[in-house]
Write an enzyme that holds these catalytic residues in place. Sequence first.
Site, PDB file in Angstrom:
ATOM      1  N   ASP A 183       0.819  -1.209   0.000  1.00 60.96           N
ATOM      2  CA  ASP A 183       0.000   0.000   0.000  1.00 60.96           C
ATOM      3  C   ASP A 183       0.853   1.260   0.000  1.00 60.96           C
ATOM      4  O   ASP A 183       0.755   2.107   0.878  1.00 60.96           O
ATOM      5  CB  ASP A 183      -0.939  -0.022   1.219  1.00 60.96           C
ATOM      6  CG  ASP A 183      -1.940   1.127   1.198  1.00 60.96           C
ATOM      7  OD1 ASP A 183      -2.340   1.542   0.094  1.00 60.96           O
ATOM      8  OD2 ASP A 183      -2.291   1.633   2.281  1.00 60.96           O
ATOM      9  N   GLU A 237       4.213  -8.360   6.843  1.00 57.97           N
ATOM     10  CA  GLU A 237       2.912  -8.970   6.548  1.00 57.97           C
ATOM     11  C   GLU A 237       2.966  -9.987   5.410  1.00 57.97           C
ATOM     12  O   GLU A 237       2.175  -9.921   4.465  1.00 57.97           O
ATOM     13  CB  GLU A 237       1.870  -7.892   6.248  1.00 57.97           C
ATOM     14  CG  GLU A 237       1.556  -7.010   7.442  1.00 57.97           C
ATOM     15  CD  GLU A 237       0.379  -6.065   7.190  1.00 57.97           C
ATOM     16  OE1 GLU A 237      -0.189  -6.094   6.077  1.00 57.97           O
ATOM     17  OE2 GLU A 237       0.043  -5.290   8.102  1.00 57.97           O
ATOM     18  N   TYR A 279      -5.472  -3.438  12.826  1.00 61.11           N
ATOM     19  CA  TYR A 279      -6.226  -2.203  12.598  1.00 61.11           C
ATOM     20  C   TYR A 279      -7.665  -2.409  13.051  1.00 61.11           C
ATOM     21  O   TYR A 279      -8.599  -2.418  12.250  1.00 61.11           O
ATOM     22  CB  TYR A 279      -6.145  -1.793  11.125  1.00 61.11           C
ATOM     23  CG  TYR A 279      -4.774  -1.320  10.721  1.00 61.11           C
ATOM     24  CD1 TYR A 279      -4.408   0.012  10.868  1.00 61.11           C
ATOM     25  CD2 TYR A 279      -3.817  -2.205  10.238  1.00 61.11           C
ATOM     26  CE1 TYR A 279      -3.142   0.458  10.519  1.00 61.11           C
ATOM     27  CE2 TYR A 279      -2.545  -1.769   9.892  1.00 61.11           C
ATOM     28  CZ  TYR A 279      -2.216  -0.441  10.031  1.00 61.11           C
ATOM     29  OH  TYR A 279      -0.956  -0.010   9.693  1.00 61.11           O
ATOM     30  N   GLU A 294       2.185  -1.928  14.066  1.00 56.48           N
ATOM     31  CA  GLU A 294       1.346  -0.990  13.319  1.00 56.48           C
ATOM     32  C   GLU A 294      -0.023  -0.940  13.963  1.00 56.48           C
ATOM     33  O   GLU A 294      -0.565  -1.965  14.393  1.00 56.48           O
ATOM     34  CB  GLU A 294       1.176  -1.403  11.844  1.00 56.48           C
ATOM     35  CG  GLU A 294       2.395  -1.251  10.968  1.00 56.48           C
ATOM     36  CD  GLU A 294       2.104  -1.620   9.507  1.00 56.48           C
ATOM     37  OE1 GLU A 294       0.929  -1.517   9.083  1.00 56.48           O
ATOM     38  OE2 GLU A 294       3.045  -2.018   8.795  1.00 56.48           O
TER      39      GLU A 294
END
Length: 684
Positions: A235, A476, A529, A565
């Site tokens: 991303d 990831e 997240y 994160e």
Amino acid sequence: MRKRRDVTRAAEVLQCKQTVERAARDGLKRSGAERAAKRVFLAALCSVCQALQGGMLFPTESPSREVKDVSGLWSFRADLSPERSRGFEQQWYKSPLAETGPVIDMPVPSSFNDITQDAKIRDFIGWVWYEKDVWVPARWIQDQGTRIVLRVGSAHYYSVLWVNGVKVTEHVGGHLPFEADISGVLRQTSGSACRITIAVNNTLTLETLPPGTIQYMNDRSRYPAGYFVQNTNFDFFNYAGIHRSVLLYTTPKAHIDDITVETTFSDNIGLVSFNVSVLGSSKPAVKITLSAQDGRCVASADGSRGVLKVTDVNLWWPYLMHENPAYLYSMEVQATAEDGQTDVYTLAVGIRTVKVTSTQFLINNKPFYFHGVNKHEDADIRGKGFDWPLVVKDFNLMKWMGVNSFRTSHYPYAEEILQMADRHGIVIIDECPGVGIKDIRSFGNVSLAHHLTVMEELVRRDKNHPSVVMWSVANEPASEMPPAGFYFKELVSHTKSLDSSRPVTYITASNYARDLGAPYVDVICVNSYLSWYHDPGHTELISLQLNTQFDDWYGKYQKPIIQSEYGADAVPGLHSDPPMMFTEEYQTTVLQNYHNVFDQKRKEFVIGELIWNFADFMTTQTITRVVGNKKGIFTRQRQPKAGAFLLRERYWRIANETGVLPTWVLKSLNSPFHIKSEQKVFNS
């Protein structure tokens, strides 16, 4: 998901030179972008067939060395031919680039994508060509004992380098330096005139780091013939070009090729183990001198290997952990060849130790808590191009916030950034470009071999930085896939064999019970997240879900955990009460809910928190991104959102809990919380 066409699928089984040659012949039958991708892959395959040779010391001037920066304005041309191969077919490197067709000005360092007004250049995939004419000092050419080296700080992704039309080297991978000894070429061609040509290809394949695929659109009712796109699983925008400085530098023929230092201490005695590699001399005389910041010699030794003993040592401490952080000694290395020629190189040395227990991360035997950020090398216009004003501004912002650490997400940053971190005491988790490893075919032997080489290049470059306390081998990955266990076992083991003094990790977003690589890392780094990608809008669930996450991971692996994160997008200036997604209020609410759990778990086994992200950054155009990712606590222009002030208050409060921050430090930095008169001061 749409099916992806792997343009290098047939190449996965290539294991030797004969097979490579056969694949190259087959590649001639493919279309242009496929052939470009094949060229990148074959170069990667060849590059992993042999271990790295030599060192990669950062070029610095000394009594025996000179450095000439040849960055600046270069000529640029993108190969817009359908097959992206015209430059090689017409041998653009053999004559001035302007004679091959239209060229434009291109600043170096910078990404080429955002420099023009042409969308074709911004989104270009394939070969681009750079050229610059420079003058080499005549004395460099005339002195046969001088070695002349051309070094590129980084170029994304695959590069081929010529000097005066002669190929001198090629390199696979962005973000890391490469160089070539061009002494012979210059002395055999036109002397002081030096025409540097660099061809750079940003195509990503299943075997590159990061990986990607080329997808051809074959529906002729919707796409013209030959239309393709570059697919990726990360991303951030795939910026390309020459991203760091291009340098010419000299050494004597008998020269210091590499230096490795490892440090430890006992009581007030510091120990610096050193290993110096000298090339061009069979029996060099090596002298080592270690000096304090006031210029005093504190230790010296003769020989290429040994241990320096420093009495009353000043340790390298992280920012906000000690009254005298980031102390650096200066180690001068002199190597004298049999003919009397001497080479001198000076290296900054920080004496410190790193250790991991089941619940703590220790620096100099003291618990260290990561309160920091994730970053990107990303800014308006310049893209990923190195820029000193931006670097200095970012460090000022981090210190203003009370940041003591950051991760080089998701690739190695410029060497100058690590040098800044050394000087300012900012701790670094140094990450390789292993982001987006999602396809099972990217776990093959070719991918693994290339990944091992990238880690060799990274460790070789960054091993002597005291700020670097841990290696990260991936971000990831699809670590639940069956090949991941062997892949990461080998990768972590190889990295430890390169450097046994630092822990190794990778960043995971997998299920704790099915992550096949987690058993091999030293620290668990988890991305999540909650209330954003999972249960969007429901911040009331964060506490339960985050507690469960931490307990699950620690219960299974008994290793310390970093929340590597977390965060939420916030469009600057967008407000809502009650908070709604994409507002600044929602971002701060998410952060506050995470922080409540961190404060519980850092008393147990959580050793750090790294917000995603330090600043907004550019991404590929998608329906979920409004001119980039907005999870920054600063805008892309480095203006604070509400979340920056929240984190500033938190980070300074955490730093002050250690009892080592004196009142004058807090006052001088305008700390946002009340300074109590009973506040503890440094223990000397």
